[in-house]
Design a protein around this motif. Structure first.
Motif, PDB file in Angstrom:
ATOM      1  N   SER A  24       3.583  -4.991  -7.228  1.00  0.00           N
ATOM      2  CA  SER A  24       4.612  -3.951  -7.001  1.00  0.00           C
ATOM      3  C   SER A  24       4.236  -3.450  -5.808  1.00  0.00           C
ATOM      4  CB  SER A  24       4.576  -3.072  -8.286  1.00  0.00           C
ATOM      5  OG  SER A  24       3.104  -2.738  -8.523  1.00  0.00           O
ATOM      6  N   THR A  25       3.118  -3.148  -5.138  1.00  0.00           N
ATOM      7  CA  THR A  25       2.411  -2.449  -4.063  1.00  0.00           C
ATOM      8  C   THR A  25       3.493  -2.881  -2.823  1.00  0.00           C
ATOM      9  OG1 THR A  25       0.906  -1.153  -2.778  1.00  0.00           O
ATOM     10  CG2 THR A  25       0.482  -3.591  -3.287  1.00  0.00           C
ATOM     11  N   LYS A  26       3.561  -1.721  -1.950  1.00  0.00           N
ATOM     12  CA  LYS A  26       4.106  -2.066  -0.529  1.00  0.00           C
ATOM     13  C   LYS A  26       3.136  -2.160   0.438  1.00  0.00           C
ATOM     14  CE  LYS A  26       8.794  -0.633  -1.078  1.00  0.00           C
ATOM     15  NZ  LYS A  26       9.994  -1.838  -0.815  1.00  0.00           N
ATOM     16  N   ASN A  27       1.730  -1.728   0.363  1.00  0.00           N
ATOM     17  CA  ASN A  27       0.761  -1.510   1.291  1.00  0.00           C
ATOM     18  C   ASN A  27       0.231  -3.022   1.246  1.00  0.00           C
ATOM     19  OD1 ASN A  27      -1.508  -1.219   2.675  1.00  0.00           O
ATOM     20  ND2 ASN A  27      -1.567   0.975   1.899  1.00  0.00           N
ATOM     21  N   LEU A  28       0.421  -3.690   2.151  1.00  0.00           N
ATOM     22  CA  LEU A  28      -0.051  -4.959   2.246  1.00  0.00           C
ATOM     23  C   LEU A  28      -1.637  -5.053   2.197  1.00  0.00           C
ATOM     24  CD1 LEU A  28       2.329  -6.762   4.941  1.00  0.00           C
ATOM     25  CD2 LEU A  28       2.114  -6.930   2.465  1.00  0.00           C
ATOM     26  N   SER A  31      -2.746  -4.602  -1.384  1.00  0.00           N
ATOM     27  CA  SER A  31      -2.223  -5.602  -2.110  1.00  0.00           C
ATOM     28  C   SER A  31      -3.245  -6.908  -2.056  1.00  0.00           C
ATOM     29  CB  SER A  31      -0.831  -6.183  -1.659  1.00  0.00           C
ATOM     30  OG  SER A  31      -0.563  -7.190  -2.274  1.00  0.00           O
ATOM     31  N   LEU A  85       8.223  -4.387   7.456  1.00  0.00           N
ATOM     32  CA  LEU A  85       8.044  -4.780   6.116  1.00  0.00           C
ATOM     33  C   LEU A  85       7.460  -3.394   5.184  1.00  0.00           C
ATOM     34  CD1 LEU A  85       5.993  -7.981   6.207  1.00  0.00           C
ATOM     35  CD2 LEU A  85       8.349  -7.627   5.431  1.00  0.00           C
ATOM     36  N   GLN A  86       6.765  -2.592   5.723  1.00  0.00           N
ATOM     37  CA  GLN A  86       6.438  -1.409   5.007  1.00  0.00           C
ATOM     38  C   GLN A  86       7.294  -0.105   4.933  1.00  0.00           C
ATOM     39  OE1 GLN A  86       2.475  -0.436   6.330  1.00  0.00           O
ATOM     40  NE2 GLN A  86       1.394  -1.921   4.728  1.00  0.00           N
ATOM     41  N   GLN A  87       8.344  -0.151   5.934  1.00  0.00           N
ATOM     42  CA  GLN A  87       9.317   0.617   5.968  1.00  0.00           C
ATOM     43  C   GLN A  87      10.695   0.656   5.324  1.00  0.00           C
ATOM     44  OE1 GLN A  87       9.992   1.948  10.120  1.00  0.00           O
ATOM     45  NE2 GLN A  87       8.121   2.972  10.156  1.00  0.00           N
ATOM     46  N   GLN A  88      10.818  -0.790   4.817  1.00  0.00           N
ATOM     47  CA  GLN A  88      12.006  -0.978   3.957  1.00  0.00           C
ATOM     48  C   GLN A  88      12.177  -0.109   2.693  1.00  0.00           C
ATOM     49  OE1 GLN A  88      11.849  -5.325   3.171  1.00  0.00           O
ATOM     50  NE2 GLN A  88      12.343  -5.806   5.096  1.00  0.00           N
ATOM     51  N   LYS A  89      13.355   0.506   2.524  1.00  0.00           N
ATOM     52  CA  LYS A  89      13.269   1.265   1.466  1.00  0.00           C
ATOM     53  C   LYS A  89      14.151   0.769   0.272  1.00  0.00           C
ATOM     54  CE  LYS A  89      13.142   5.608   3.825  1.00  0.00           C
ATOM     55  NZ  LYS A  89      13.506   6.884   4.287  1.00  0.00           N
ATOM     56  N   SER A  90      13.676   0.223  -0.726  1.00  0.00           N
ATOM     57  CA  SER A  90      14.396  -0.606  -1.708  1.00  0.00           C
ATOM     58  C   SER A  90      13.780   0.019  -3.102  1.00  0.00           C
ATOM     59  CB  SER A  90      14.291  -2.063  -1.692  1.00  0.00           C
ATOM     60  OG  SER A  90      12.793  -2.329  -1.839  1.00  0.00           O
TER      61      SER A  90
END
Length: 183
Positions: A24-28, A31, A85-90
């Protein structure tokens, strides 16, 4: 409740919690490190199940090999790619993800159905193995045999694979450096 049960529930909670965090996290970076914790906790579950060889194999192959390759891939990735990848807002649940969510829910329902309805004592091949007493009992010779074969009979393929992986890593580093120099 015994100490083994408490340890099992703690390890299971760590595995499930860290795996959910990884998904679920966006920070690679976070993760990857939580995936490290997931793999170690899974090895702990193997130890609790008295599968020491599988636990050591889990640590050596997944933590020592696969996770290190993931870290190298992350470190060699371009900064622009990671920022995109990290700035994708979804949203967590959106119309684009509906087929994946439906498939995951269906798979979960099938798993729960199988687990609740299975009767392991009445499966045909298990009954046959128990009645004929042809089950294989683990012993020290089996694990020693694996180690001896790996270091004698299969040493050349083992080393060839390690050299191939090292060449792929050096090639990835070289390609990464060329891209940075060209920009």
């Amino acid at each position: 409740m015994s100490l083994a049960q408490v340890l099992f529930y703690v390890m299971a909670f760590i595995v499930v919690g860290s795996a959910l965090f990884v998904a679920s996290t966006k920070n690679l970076v976070r993760s990857i490190f939580m995936f490290f914790i997931t793999l170690f906790a899974l090895a702990g579950l193997y130890v609790l199940a008295l599968a020491d060889f599988v636990a050591i194999t889990q640590i050596v192959i997944y933590v020592g090999g696969i996770l290190v390759l993931i870290l190298f891939a992350f470190m060699l990735s371009g900064k622009e790619t990671l920022n995109v990848l990290q700035q994708q807002k979804s949203k967590f649940i959106s119309l684009n993800k509906l087929p994946a969510i439906l498939l995951a829910v269906l798979f979960f329902m099938v798993m729960v159905n199988v687990i609740t309805k299975i009767d392991a004592g009445n499966i045909g091949w298990i009954k046959q193995v128990i009645s004929t007493n042809t089950d294989i009992k683990p012993n020290e010779e089996m694990i020693n045999n694996i180690g001896i074969n790996l270091m004698t009979r299969y040493l050349l393929p083992f080393e060839a694979i390690s050299i191939l992986l090292m060449m792929a890593l050096v090639g990835a580093a070289h390609l990464s450096r060329k891209e940075r120099g060209a920009v």
